[in-house]
Design a protein around this motif. Structure first.
Motif, mmCIF file in Angstrom:
data_model
loop_
_atom_site.group_PDB
_atom_site.id
_atom_site.type_symbol
_atom_site.label_atom_id
_atom_site.label_comp_id
_atom_site.label_asym_id
_atom_site.label_seq_id
_atom_site.Cartn_x
_atom_site.Cartn_y
_atom_site.Cartn_z
ATOM 1 N N PRO A 284 0.826 -1.208 0.000
ATOM 2 C CA PRO A 284 0.000 0.000 0.000
ATOM 3 C C PRO A 284 0.867 1.267 0.000
ATOM 4 O O PRO A 284 1.954 1.285 0.577
ATOM 5 C CB PRO A 284 -0.795 -0.116 1.310
ATOM 6 N N ARG A 285 0.369 2.296 -0.641
ATOM 7 C CA ARG A 285 1.126 3.540 -0.772
ATOM 8 C C ARG A 285 1.604 4.068 0.581
ATOM 9 O O ARG A 285 2.729 4.570 0.701
ATOM 10 C CB ARG A 285 0.270 4.601 -1.467
ATOM 11 N N GLU A 286 0.756 3.949 1.613
ATOM 12 C CA GLU A 286 1.131 4.503 2.915
ATOM 13 C C GLU A 286 2.273 3.728 3.580
ATOM 14 O O GLU A 286 2.869 4.204 4.551
ATOM 15 C CB GLU A 286 -0.079 4.547 3.856
ATOM 16 N N LEU A 287 2.589 2.549 3.043
ATOM 17 C CA LEU A 287 3.681 1.751 3.594
ATOM 18 C C LEU A 287 4.928 1.757 2.711
ATOM 19 O O LEU A 287 5.876 1.033 2.981
ATOM 20 C CB LEU A 287 3.202 0.300 3.810
ATOM 21 N N TRP A 288 4.904 2.577 1.661
ATOM 22 C CA TRP A 288 6.095 2.690 0.833
ATOM 23 C C TRP A 288 7.246 3.267 1.653
ATOM 24 O O TRP A 288 7.049 4.246 2.407
ATOM 25 C CB TRP A 288 5.837 3.618 -0.359
ATOM 26 N N PRO A 289 8.419 2.705 1.525
ATOM 27 C CA PRO A 289 9.573 3.279 2.249
ATOM 28 C C PRO A 289 9.996 4.602 1.624
ATOM 29 O O PRO A 289 9.712 4.869 0.451
ATOM 30 C CB PRO A 289 10.659 2.219 2.077
ATOM 31 N N VAL A 290 10.646 5.413 2.413
ATOM 32 C CA VAL A 290 11.145 6.711 1.949
ATOM 33 C C VAL A 290 12.585 6.859 2.412
ATOM 34 O O VAL A 290 12.896 6.624 3.577
ATOM 35 C CB VAL A 290 10.295 7.876 2.501
ATOM 36 N N ILE A 291 13.453 7.204 1.492
ATOM 37 C CA ILE A 291 14.833 7.546 1.847
ATOM 38 C C ILE A 291 14.964 9.050 1.718
ATOM 39 O O ILE A 291 14.874 9.606 0.617
ATOM 40 C CB ILE A 291 15.852 6.840 0.929
ATOM 41 N N GLU A 292 15.143 9.715 2.843
ATOM 42 C CA GLU A 292 15.235 11.169 2.821
ATOM 43 C C GLU A 292 16.547 11.593 2.191
ATOM 44 O O GLU A 292 17.601 11.008 2.440
ATOM 45 C CB GLU A 292 15.122 11.732 4.241
ATOM 46 N N ARG A 293 16.478 12.610 1.385
ATOM 47 C CA ARG A 293 17.659 13.138 0.732
ATOM 48 C C ARG A 293 18.137 14.379 1.469
ATOM 49 O O ARG A 293 17.322 15.210 1.863
ATOM 50 C CB ARG A 293 17.347 13.454 -0.733
ATOM 51 N N PRO A 294 19.430 14.534 1.631
ATOM 52 C CA PRO A 294 19.961 15.658 2.412
ATOM 53 C C PRO A 294 19.427 17.011 1.980
ATOM 54 O O PRO A 294 19.132 17.852 2.813
ATOM 55 C CB PRO A 294 21.473 15.565 2.168
ATOM 56 N N SER A 295 19.285 17.213 0.694
ATOM 57 C CA SER A 295 18.854 18.520 0.209
ATOM 58 C C SER A 295 17.447 18.878 0.665
ATOM 59 O O SER A 295 17.126 20.041 0.856
ATOM 60 C CB SER A 295 18.914 18.563 -1.319
ATOM 61 N N SER A 296 16.582 17.855 0.861
ATOM 62 C CA SER A 296 15.206 18.124 1.254
ATOM 63 C C SER A 296 15.003 17.976 2.756
ATOM 64 O O SER A 296 14.028 18.462 3.301
ATOM 65 C CB SER A 296 14.258 17.165 0.526
ATOM 66 N N ARG A 297 15.941 17.317 3.432
ATOM 67 C CA ARG A 297 15.732 17.038 4.843
ATOM 68 C C ARG A 297 16.236 18.170 5.736
ATOM 69 O O ARG A 297 15.637 18.481 6.749
ATOM 70 C CB ARG A 297 16.448 15.741 5.213
ATOM 71 N N ARG A 298 17.369 18.808 5.377
ATOM 72 C CA ARG A 298 17.991 19.756 6.274
ATOM 73 C C ARG A 298 17.244 21.076 6.303
ATOM 74 O O ARG A 298 17.000 21.699 5.276
ATOM 75 C CB ARG A 298 19.441 20.007 5.864
ATOM 76 N N THR A 299 16.856 21.513 7.480
ATOM 77 C CA THR A 299 16.185 22.798 7.641
ATOM 78 C C THR A 299 16.944 23.714 8.574
ATOM 79 O O THR A 299 16.612 24.877 8.702
ATOM 80 C CB THR A 299 14.750 22.593 8.190
ATOM 81 N N VAL A 300 17.961 23.207 9.244
ATOM 82 C CA VAL A 300 18.758 24.026 10.148
ATOM 83 C C VAL A 300 19.712 24.877 9.322
ATOM 84 O O VAL A 300 20.351 24.395 8.386
ATOM 85 C CB VAL A 300 19.550 23.139 11.125
ATOM 86 N N SER A 301 19.825 26.146 9.673
ATOM 87 C CA SER A 301 20.656 27.055 8.890
ATOM 88 C C SER A 301 22.132 26.729 9.037
ATOM 89 O O SER A 301 22.575 26.150 10.028
ATOM 90 C CB SER A 301 20.414 28.502 9.334
ATOM 91 N N ALA A 302 22.883 27.130 8.022
ATOM 92 C CA ALA A 302 24.325 26.911 8.039
ATOM 93 C C ALA A 302 24.976 27.650 9.203
ATOM 94 O O ALA A 302 25.973 27.184 9.769
ATOM 95 C CB ALA A 302 24.935 27.367 6.709
ATOM 96 N N GLU A 303 24.411 28.803 9.583
ATOM 97 C CA GLU A 303 24.980 29.569 10.680
ATOM 98 C C GLU A 303 24.897 28.810 11.999
ATOM 99 O O GLU A 303 25.829 28.841 12.821
ATOM 100 C CB GLU A 303 24.266 30.924 10.815
#
Length: 392
Positions: A284-303
Motif C-alpha cells: 500500500p502507498r502509505e507503507l512505501w519506504p522513503v529515503i530522505e535526501r539531504p537537500s530536502s531534509r535539512r532545515t537548520v541554517s548553516a549559521e
C-alpha cells in the motif's frame, strides 16, 4: 602455543578462569561466504597466550562460560567483527568487553588507530607485519604464522591496563560505558532483512513503489545468501537489484537480458525474484519506504551548524581529540534536526559536547571569544537584548 584439541582448550579455560581480563582476537575469512569463517582464535591472559585452531576440529564449547563470565573483561582491539563472529559461534556476544582502539581515541590517538601503532606508542614494542595477508584457512600453519597471530593478543592486556590508567586519570572511563555495552549487546549484530535495502548502492535513486520493490528484493537476497552461506553479490549485485526494482518485471522471461543477472540465477531464482517484485508492487502507498535526501531534509541554517562546529572544535582541542572523531558536519546537521540515534546523543560524545550542543540549540548557552578560544556560558533568562543592544 597452538591448541588443536578440545581437551587442551578446556585446560586453558581452567587456567584462565579468574584472570580478570582475557585478550581476544580472531583470524577469519569471508570472501566466499556470507558468514565469516573462523580460522584461528587467539586468547591471552597476563601469563600465557594461545592460538586455538577450530579447523583442527576443536570444539569451542568449553570457552563459552568464560566468554560470558562477568568477572572477566574480554579485551579486543577494533573488535567489532571479532565479536560478531563469536556471537554466532556461542549464540551471544562476549561480555563485558573493552576495546583498546575505542579507548585510544580518548587517549589522544587518531580515530581507528592500528594495533601496531598503539602498541608501539604505549608499550614501545614494534610488531612484525610480514603475515598481514596470510590465508588463515590454509593448513598446516607455519610456526612464524602462529607467532604472528599470538602477537595480536600478547600485548593486549598490558595495553588495556595502561589505557584504563590513562582514562581513569582523565576521568573518561565512564564515557566508554555505553559504547562497550553496545558492543556486548546481541541486538548490535542482528541483521534485519527488511532494512537491507538501505544498504544497497544507489537505493536513493528510487522512489515510491520502486523503492518498495527494492525492499522486497533486498530482503529476499539477504535471506537466500544466509541460507546458502554465500556472498550477497554472488546472487545479484546491487546495481542489478536497483535495475530490477526500476523495471518491475512481471514475468521470469522479462529478467533475461537484465545486465548483471546471469541465466543460471534466472533459472534458479527467477520465480522468487518475480514474487519479491509482486510483493513490492502490492505494498500500500502509505507503507512505501522513503529515503530522505539531504537537500530536502535539512532545515537548520548553516549559521547554526557553524556555531555547533565551533563548540565541537573547542571541546576537541581541550580534550586532545580530533574534531572529526566527535562529529562531522552531517552529524551536526542531523543532531540539530533532532536525530536521537546520533552518536552525539549517547556515550562519551554526549558527555564531552553533546549535552552542551543541546543547550546551545535551546538558546540556553551562548558562545563568546575568550583568551583566543571559544567559551560557552549559560544565558541568563530574562535578560533579552533588543536589536539596538539595550536590554528590554
Amino acid at each position: 602455543m597452538l591448541i588443536d584439541s578440545t581437551e587442551a582448550l578446556a585446560s586453558f579455560v581452567g587456567r584462565a578462569a579468574g584472570a580478570g581480563a582475557l585478550a581476544v582476537d580472531a583470524e577469519f575469512m569471508r570472501e566466499r561466504t556470507y558468514y565469516p569463517r573462523l580460522c584461528l582464535l587467539q586468547l591471552a591472559t597476563e601469563r600465557e597466550a594461545v592460538a586455538v585452531d577450530p579447523l583442527a576440529g576443536v570444539d569451542l564449547a568449553p570457552l563459552a562460560p568464560l566468554m560470558r563470565d562477568a568477572a572477566v573483561t574480554k579485551v579486543f582491539h577494533a573488535g567489532g567483527q571479532d565479536i560478531e563472529i563469536l556471537n554466532r559461534v556461542f549464540g551471544a556476544p562476549p561480555a563485558p568487553v573493552f576495546d583498546t582502539q575505542v579507548a585510544a581515541t580518548l587517549a589522544g590517538f587518531a580515530a581507528q588507530a592500528s594495533y601496531q601503532d598503539v602498541v608501539a606508542s604505549v608499550l614501545g614494542v614494534t610488531l612484525e607485519k610480514s603475515q598481514r595477508y596470510t590465508d588463515w584457512s590454509a593448513r598446516p600453519l607455519a610456526p612464524e604464522q602462529v607467532e604472528y597471530a599470538l602477537d595480536d593478543v600478547r600485548y593486549l592486556i598490558p595495553l588495556y591496563r595502561e589505557m584504563r590508567r590513562r582514562l581513569e586519570s582523565a576521568g573518561r572511563m565512564a564515557w566508554l560505558a555505553d559504547e562497550f555495552e553496545r558492543m556486548a549487546d546481541p541486538a548490535t549484530y542482528a541483521v534485519d532483512p527488511e532494512k537491507q535495502y538501505l544498504r544497497v548502492k544507489r537505493a536513493s535513486s528510487l522512489r515510491g513503489s520502486s523503492l518498495a520493490v527494492l525492499r522486497e528484493l533486498a530482503a529476499w537476497r539477504e535471506r537466500e545468501a544466509q541460507r546458502r552461506d554465500i556472498p550477497k553479490r554472488w546472487l545479484v549485485p546491487d546495481e542489478t537489484l536497483v535495475e530490477i526494482a526500476r523495471r518491475a518485471p512481471k514475468r521470469e522471461a522479462d529478467l533475461v537480458g537484465v545486465r548483471g543477472l546471469s541465466e543460471q540465477v534466472v533459472r534458479r531464482h527467477g520465480r522468487a525474484i518475480i514474487e519479491a517484485v509482486e510483493r513490492g508492487l502490492a505494498t500500500p502507498r502509505e507503507l512505501w519506504p522513503v529515503i530522505e535526501r539531504p537537500s530536502s531534509r535539512r532545515t537548520v541554517s548553516a549559521e547554526v551548524v557553524d556555531l555547533m562546529a565551533a563548540l565541537v572544535r573547542a571541546r576537541a582541542r581541550a580534550h586532545g581529540v580530533a574534531p572529526t572523531l566527535i562529529a562531522t558536519r552531517s552529524d551536526l546537521e542531523a543532531f540539530a534536526e533532532g536525530d536521537r540515534e546520533s552518536p552525539l546523543a549517547h556515550g562519551w560524545r554526549h558527555a564531552m559536547v553533546g549535552a552542551e550542543l543541546e543547550g546551545l540549540l535551546r538558546g540556553e548557552i551562548a558562545l563568546s571569544v575568550s583568551e583566543g578560544g571559544v567559551a560557552a556560558t549559560p544565558v541568563e533568562r530574562g535578560a533579552v537584548k533588543r536589536e539596538d543592544g539595550d536590554e528590554a
